[in-house]
Design a protein around this motif. Structure first.
Motif, PDB file in Angstrom:
ATOM      1  N   TYR A   1       0.829  -1.214   0.000  1.00  0.00           N
ATOM      2  CA  TYR A   1       0.000   0.000   0.000  1.00  0.00           C
ATOM      3  C   TYR A   1       0.861   1.260   0.000  1.00  0.00           C
ATOM      4  O   TYR A   1       0.398   2.317   0.385  1.00  0.00           O
ATOM      5  CB  TYR A   1      -0.954  -0.004   1.197  1.00  0.00           C
ATOM      6  CG  TYR A   1      -2.250  -0.735   0.894  1.00  0.00           C
ATOM      7  CD1 TYR A   1      -3.321  -0.061   0.308  1.00  0.00           C
ATOM      8  CD2 TYR A   1      -2.380  -2.092   1.159  1.00  0.00           C
ATOM      9  CE1 TYR A   1      -4.501  -0.725   0.007  1.00  0.00           C
ATOM     10  CE2 TYR A   1      -3.553  -2.763   0.852  1.00  0.00           C
ATOM     11  CZ  TYR A   1      -4.610  -2.072   0.276  1.00  0.00           C
ATOM     12  OH  TYR A   1      -5.780  -2.732  -0.031  1.00  0.00           O
ATOM     13  N   ARG A   2       2.097   1.126  -0.482  1.00  0.00           N
ATOM     14  CA  ARG A   2       2.973   2.297  -0.587  1.00  0.00           C
ATOM     15  C   ARG A   2       2.358   3.306  -1.571  1.00  0.00           C
ATOM     16  O   ARG A   2       1.929   2.952  -2.668  1.00  0.00           O
ATOM     17  CB  ARG A   2       4.361   1.883  -1.089  1.00  0.00           C
ATOM     18  CG  ARG A   2       5.295   3.077  -1.309  1.00  0.00           C
ATOM     19  CD  ARG A   2       6.657   2.622  -1.815  1.00  0.00           C
ATOM     20  NE  ARG A   2       7.460   2.026  -0.761  1.00  0.00           N
ATOM     21  CZ  ARG A   2       8.203   2.703   0.104  1.00  0.00           C
ATOM     22  NH1 ARG A   2       8.223   4.025   0.053  1.00  0.00           N
ATOM     23  NH2 ARG A   2       8.898   2.089   1.012  1.00  0.00           N
ATOM     24  N   GLY A   3       2.321   4.547  -1.154  1.00  0.00           N
ATOM     25  CA  GLY A   3       1.759   5.586  -2.027  1.00  0.00           C
ATOM     26  C   GLY A   3       0.270   5.475  -2.224  1.00  0.00           C
ATOM     27  O   GLY A   3      -0.281   6.023  -3.176  1.00  0.00           O
ATOM     28  N   ALA A   4      -0.417   4.766  -1.288  1.00  0.00           N
ATOM     29  CA  ALA A   4      -1.858   4.543  -1.445  1.00  0.00           C
ATOM     30  C   ALA A   4      -2.649   5.844  -1.498  1.00  0.00           C
ATOM     31  O   ALA A   4      -3.609   5.965  -2.258  1.00  0.00           O
ATOM     32  CB  ALA A   4      -2.378   3.670  -0.304  1.00  0.00           C
ATOM     33  N   SER A   5      -2.246   6.833  -0.703  1.00  0.00           N
ATOM     34  CA  SER A   5      -2.977   8.103  -0.686  1.00  0.00           C
ATOM     35  C   SER A   5      -2.934   8.769  -2.057  1.00  0.00           C
ATOM     36  O   SER A   5      -3.943   9.281  -2.556  1.00  0.00           O
ATOM     37  CB  SER A   5      -2.394   9.047   0.373  1.00  0.00           C
ATOM     38  OG  SER A   5      -1.012   9.271   0.142  1.00  0.00           O
ATOM     39  N   VAL A   6      -1.753   8.743  -2.694  1.00  0.00           N
ATOM     40  CA  VAL A   6      -1.606   9.331  -4.025  1.00  0.00           C
ATOM     41  C   VAL A   6      -2.354   8.490  -5.060  1.00  0.00           C
ATOM     42  O   VAL A   6      -2.982   9.018  -5.980  1.00  0.00           O
ATOM     43  CB  VAL A   6      -0.115   9.449  -4.411  1.00  0.00           C
ATOM     44  CG1 VAL A   6       0.037  10.031  -5.805  1.00  0.00           C
ATOM     45  CG2 VAL A   6       0.625  10.315  -3.407  1.00  0.00           C
ATOM     46  N   THR A   7      -2.282   7.170  -4.907  1.00  0.00           N
ATOM     47  CA  THR A   7      -2.953   6.268  -5.843  1.00  0.00           C
ATOM     48  C   THR A   7      -4.459   6.470  -5.818  1.00  0.00           C
ATOM     49  O   THR A   7      -5.105   6.544  -6.869  1.00  0.00           O
ATOM     50  CB  THR A   7      -2.628   4.798  -5.484  1.00  0.00           C
ATOM     51  OG1 THR A   7      -1.214   4.621  -5.486  1.00  0.00           O
ATOM     52  CG2 THR A   7      -3.247   3.842  -6.487  1.00  0.00           C
ATOM     53  N   VAL A   8      -5.029   6.560  -4.616  1.00  0.00           N
ATOM     54  CA  VAL A   8      -6.474   6.753  -4.482  1.00  0.00           C
ATOM     55  C   VAL A   8      -6.878   8.129  -5.008  1.00  0.00           C
ATOM     56  O   VAL A   8      -7.908   8.267  -5.697  1.00  0.00           O
ATOM     57  CB  VAL A   8      -6.919   6.575  -3.013  1.00  0.00           C
ATOM     58  CG1 VAL A   8      -8.389   6.956  -2.838  1.00  0.00           C
ATOM     59  CG2 VAL A   8      -6.704   5.127  -2.570  1.00  0.00           C
ATOM     60  N   LEU A   9      -6.064   9.143  -4.712  1.00  0.00           N
ATOM     61  CA  LEU A   9      -6.339  10.492  -5.225  1.00  0.00           C
ATOM     62  C   LEU A   9      -6.320  10.496  -6.745  1.00  0.00           C
ATOM     63  O   LEU A   9      -7.210  11.063  -7.398  1.00  0.00           O
ATOM     64  CB  LEU A   9      -5.303  11.481  -4.687  1.00  0.00           C
ATOM     65  CG  LEU A   9      -5.361  12.910  -5.253  1.00  0.00           C
ATOM     66  CD1 LEU A   9      -6.686  13.571  -4.910  1.00  0.00           C
ATOM     67  CD2 LEU A   9      -4.184  13.737  -4.734  1.00  0.00           C
ATOM     68  N   ARG A  10      -5.309   9.857  -7.311  1.00  0.00           N
ATOM     69  CA  ARG A  10      -5.191   9.786  -8.770  1.00  0.00           C
ATOM     70  C   ARG A  10      -6.394   9.093  -9.387  1.00  0.00           C
ATOM     71  O   ARG A  10      -6.970   9.563 -10.375  1.00  0.00           O
ATOM     72  CB  ARG A  10      -3.898   9.047  -9.112  1.00  0.00           C
ATOM     73  CG  ARG A  10      -3.583   8.975 -10.602  1.00  0.00           C
ATOM     74  CD  ARG A  10      -3.867   7.611 -11.163  1.00  0.00           C
ATOM     75  NE  ARG A  10      -3.460   7.519 -12.569  1.00  0.00           N
ATOM     76  CZ  ARG A  10      -3.820   6.537 -13.370  1.00  0.00           C
ATOM     77  NH1 ARG A  10      -4.603   5.573 -12.927  1.00  0.00           N
ATOM     78  NH2 ARG A  10      -3.430   6.521 -14.631  1.00  0.00           N
ATOM     79  N   ALA A  11      -6.799   7.967  -8.805  1.00  0.00           N
ATOM     80  CA  ALA A  11      -7.940   7.215  -9.335  1.00  0.00           C
ATOM     81  C   ALA A  11      -9.234   8.009  -9.222  1.00  0.00           C
ATOM     82  O   ALA A  11     -10.070   7.986 -10.126  1.00  0.00           O
ATOM     83  CB  ALA A  11      -8.070   5.889  -8.588  1.00  0.00           C
ATOM     84  N   SER A  12      -9.405   8.716  -8.113  1.00  0.00           N
ATOM     85  CA  SER A  12     -10.611   9.528  -7.913  1.00  0.00           C
ATOM     86  C   SER A  12     -10.704  10.624  -8.966  1.00  0.00           C
ATOM     87  O   SER A  12     -11.758  10.813  -9.592  1.00  0.00           O
ATOM     88  CB  SER A  12     -10.608  10.161  -6.517  1.00  0.00           C
ATOM     89  OG  SER A  12     -10.699   9.174  -5.515  1.00  0.00           O
TER      90      SER A  12
END
Length: 291
Positions: free
Chosen positions: A174-185
Motif C-alpha cells: 500500500y505504498r503511495g496509497a494516498s496518491v494512488t487513491v487520489l489519482r484514481a478519484s
C-alpha cells in the motif's frame, strides 16, 4: 441483480482494453522513472523509448507483456467498481434521477477511489514489474531501467510475496496509497463525467460511433488532468518518499510532472476507445441501459 450485471459488464471490458494496450502503460512508467543523470534510453521520448525497447527486448516481451498478469487482474477488480458502481451511485446522489455535472463528477470520484483502495496492491505490483522489465542474463538485467541489477520478481505472485515480506503491507503493497487513491478519484471523476456529459451534449444516436468518440475524448481529458498525480504515484510506488519527489521537482522543474504525457494520453484515449464501447455492448447484451 442489476448491480451484479453492472459489475459483469464493466470488469471484462476494462480488462480486455487494458491488456491490449499494456505497451503504452509500460512506456509511460519507463519514461516517468527514466533518470537523465544515468540515461538508459538514448532518446527519452515516447517513440524513442518504444523503438529501443522493441529493438533490444522485442515488441511482445518488452512492451506488451511486462506486468500484464497484474494489469489484467487489477482491471477486472478495479474496473468492476469504478464503472460498475457509477450509474447506481449517480442515481443515489441525484435522488430524482435528474443528475447534473457535479453528481457525475462525485460519482466517478467515489467509485474510482473505492476501486483503487481495494486494488492498490495490484497497482504497486504492476508498476514495479513494468519498471523492472528487461532482458535477463545470469540472473541480472542487461537492458531497461534496472540494467545491471539482480532480478527481484519472477512473476505477479512472487512480487506480491517479496514486497509483503520485505516491506510489509503499509510501506510495501500500500505504498503511495494516498496518491494512488487520489489519482484514481480524479481520473475516474474526470473520465466518466466527461464521457457521460459528452454523450448528452452530442445529438448522435446511441451506438459505436458515439461511444468511440466520447471514449477517446474523455480519456485524453482525464489523463491530462491527472498527469501530475500519476507521475508522483509511479515514483512513490518504486520506493520514493515525498522528500525525493520534491527534490526531483526542484531539479527538473514543473514540466517533470508531465513527463510521459504523450504515451499516457495515447494509452488512456485508446483504452477508452476500446473500453467504453465494450462495456456499453456488454451492458446492452445483459439488458442494462447505456451509461
Amino acid at each position: 441483480m442489476n448491480l451484479a450485471k453492472e459489475f459483469a459488464a464493466a470488469g471484462p471490458g476494462c480488462a480486455v482494453a487494458n491488456g491490449l494496450l499494456n505497451c503504452f502503460e509500460t512506456t509511460k512508467v519507463k519514461l516517468q522513472l527514466h533518470n537523465h543523470a544515468k540515461p538508459v534510453y538514448d532518446t527519452p521520448t515516447t517513440r524513442g523509448v518504444m523503438m529501443q525497447i522493441a529493438r533490444e527486448e522485442g515488441i511482445v516481451r518488452g512492451l506488451m507483456t511486462p506486468g500484464l498478469s497484474a494489469s489484467l487482474t487489477r482491471s477486472m477488480l478495479y474496473g468492476s467498481y469504478r464503472v460498475g458502481l457509477y450509474s447506481t451511485t449517480k442515481e443515489w446522489l441525484s435522488g430524482d434521477g435528474k443528475d447534473n455535472l457535479s453528481h457525475r463528477m462525485l460519482s466517478g470520484m467515489f467509485t474510482g477511489g473505492l476501486g483503487s483502495m481495494i486494488s492498490c496492491p495490484l497497482d504497486v505490483v504492476r508498476t514495479r514489474m513494468q519498471a523492472d522489465a528487461g532482458v535477463v542474463r545470469n540472473g541480472k538485467y542487461v537492458t531497461g531501467l534496472k540494467k545491471g541489477d539482480a532480478v527481484r520478481y519472477r512473476g505477479m505472485i512472487s512480487a506480491f510475496l517479496t514486497i509483503f515480506k520485505e516491506e510489509g503491507l503499509k510501506k510495501g503493497l500500500y505504498r503511495g496509497a494516498s496518491v494512488t487513491v487520489l489519482r484514481a478519484s480524479l481520473l475516474n471523476g474526470a473520465q466518466l463525467a466527461s464521457y457521460d456529459t459528452l454523450k448528452r451534449s452530442l445529438n448522435w444516436n446511441e451506438g459505436p460511433a458515439l461511444h468511440f468518440f466520447c471514449g477517446f475524448a474523455s480519456g485524453v481529458i482525464a489523463q491530462t488532468a491527472v498527469m501530475p498525480v500519476d507521475t508522483i504515484k509511479s515514483q512513490m510506488m518504486l520506493g520514493s518518499g515525498w522528500k525525493d519527489v520534491f527534490a526531483t521537482l526542484r531539479s527538473n522543474g514543473p514540466f517533470y510532472l508531465y513527463r510521459g504525457l504523450a504515451p499516457a494520453c495515447a494509452g488512456q484515449g485508446l483504452i477508452m476507445v476500446l473500453q467504453m464501447p465494450l462495456i456499453e455492448e456488454f451492458r446492452r447484451l445483459l439488458g442494462i441501459k447505456a451509461i
